[in-house]
Design an enzyme around this catalytic site. Structure first.
Site, short mmCIF file in Angstrom:
data_model
loop_
_atom_site.label_atom_id
_atom_site.label_comp_id
_atom_site.label_asym_id
_atom_site.label_seq_id
_atom_site.Cartn_x
_atom_site.Cartn_y
_atom_site.Cartn_z
N GLU A 159 86.14 61.03 -6.37
CA GLU A 159 85.72 61.40 -5.02
C GLU A 159 84.50 60.41 -5.25
OE1 GLU A 159 85.10 65.19 -3.39
OE2 GLU A 159 83.26 64.35 -2.07
N GLU A 164 76.69 61.38 2.64
CA GLU A 164 76.69 62.80 3.32
C GLU A 164 75.10 63.14 3.42
OE1 GLU A 164 78.71 65.77 1.01
OE2 GLU A 164 77.71 65.08 -0.85
#
Length: 278
Positions: A159, A164
């Site tokens: 990932e 974020e």
């Protein structure tokens, strides 16, 4: 042709001259945290400027629907839908909207888009221009997963979190990689702090440039981190195709739950997504 599209065309047409100037600057002493554009990936291979009103382009974007297993693994509180109340293209922007409402046994709704089986690529520059939402318990993300995830479950598939952010801390974002031996709370991460500004009050470009031995993380063409195989505490799993995701979560272990001061609805406003290769 609307003004937004003309502005993008103007920027794109001036890209080579801007690039030359930035390269001259970089060769004069560009280091981490200096403004720069890395020139390796200049061939545009995927672009969505969100020019067609309504649902996002189905040739690029699909959806994750529902609550996932254990709140998508993070104890998140939203139910993801494909309804226009949660995701639509309007006035040249993609709107991903989290709402406080009772829906399918959840108290919040939102949307999660992905390019799985539609657009997947190994290496390149991946970027999006986004205005972020804000508030306790609000968790937007622009990220990538290994395209082999169905046969190679997370975290082994890998990932890359391009961006974020915790809505309660609107000046700080995080770029990370997850893989076998360095996932979840053990991810390889670095924060970027926006000085004298907030990510929810204007648009910013979030991106990576990714090659066989590195992933560089950028905000507005500021290189703030480089991760290499020597930096991870397990196997380097980033030499294969990945696909893109964009979502707006509510609650979960990363941000905590909304509180009485959290305002709804909250919208992640996306101007464009672009991918380049060599």
């Amino acid at each position: 042709m609307n003004k937004k599209y003309k502005d993008i065309k103007t920027i794109r047409s001036s890209f080579p001259s801007i690039l030359v100037l930035l390269l001259v600057y970089c060769f004069s002493g560009c280091t981490t945290d200096d403004t720069q554009t890395v020139a390796r990936f200049t061939n545009l291979v995927m672009e969505d400027n969100f020019e067609t009103e309504g649902a996002p382009n189905p040739q690029i974007w699909g959806y994750d629907i529902g609550t996932g297993v254990n709140g998508w693994g993070n104890q998140e509180l939203q139910y993801y839908t494909s309804r226009p109340e949660n995701v639509k293209v309007d006035n040249g922007f993609l709107l991903i909207t989290a709402r406080q409402e009772s829906f399918e046994n959840s108290q919040y709704t939102s949307a999660r888009l992905l390019t799985k089986d539609l657009f997947e690529q190994q290496y390149g520059r991946f970027e999006a221009r986004i205005r972020l939402p804000y508030g306790q318990g609000i968790w937007p993300a622009f990220w990538m997963l290994g395209a082999d995830i169905d046969d190679n479950p997370w975290p082994a598939a890998g990932e890359i979190d391009i961006m974020e952010y915790r809505g309660q801390n609107p000046t700080v974002l995080i770029g990370s990689v997850h893989g076998p031996g360095y996932s979840a709370g053990e991810a390889i991460s670095k924060e970027y702090i926006l000085e004298n500004d907030r990510f929810d009050t204007g648009f910013h470009v979030f991106g990576i440039e990714w090659g066989p031995e590195y992933i560089n993380f950028y905000v507005d063409d500021v290189l703030y981190n480089q991760i290499t195989p020597e930096d991870v505490t397990g196997t380097w799993v980033f030499n294969k195709p990945f696909y893109i995701l964009m979502n707006l979560a509510v609650g979960g272990t990363f941000v905590g739950s909304p509180n009485a001061e959290t305002v709804f609805p909250q919208t992640m406003l996306v101007d464009y997504v672009r991918v380049y290769e060599e």
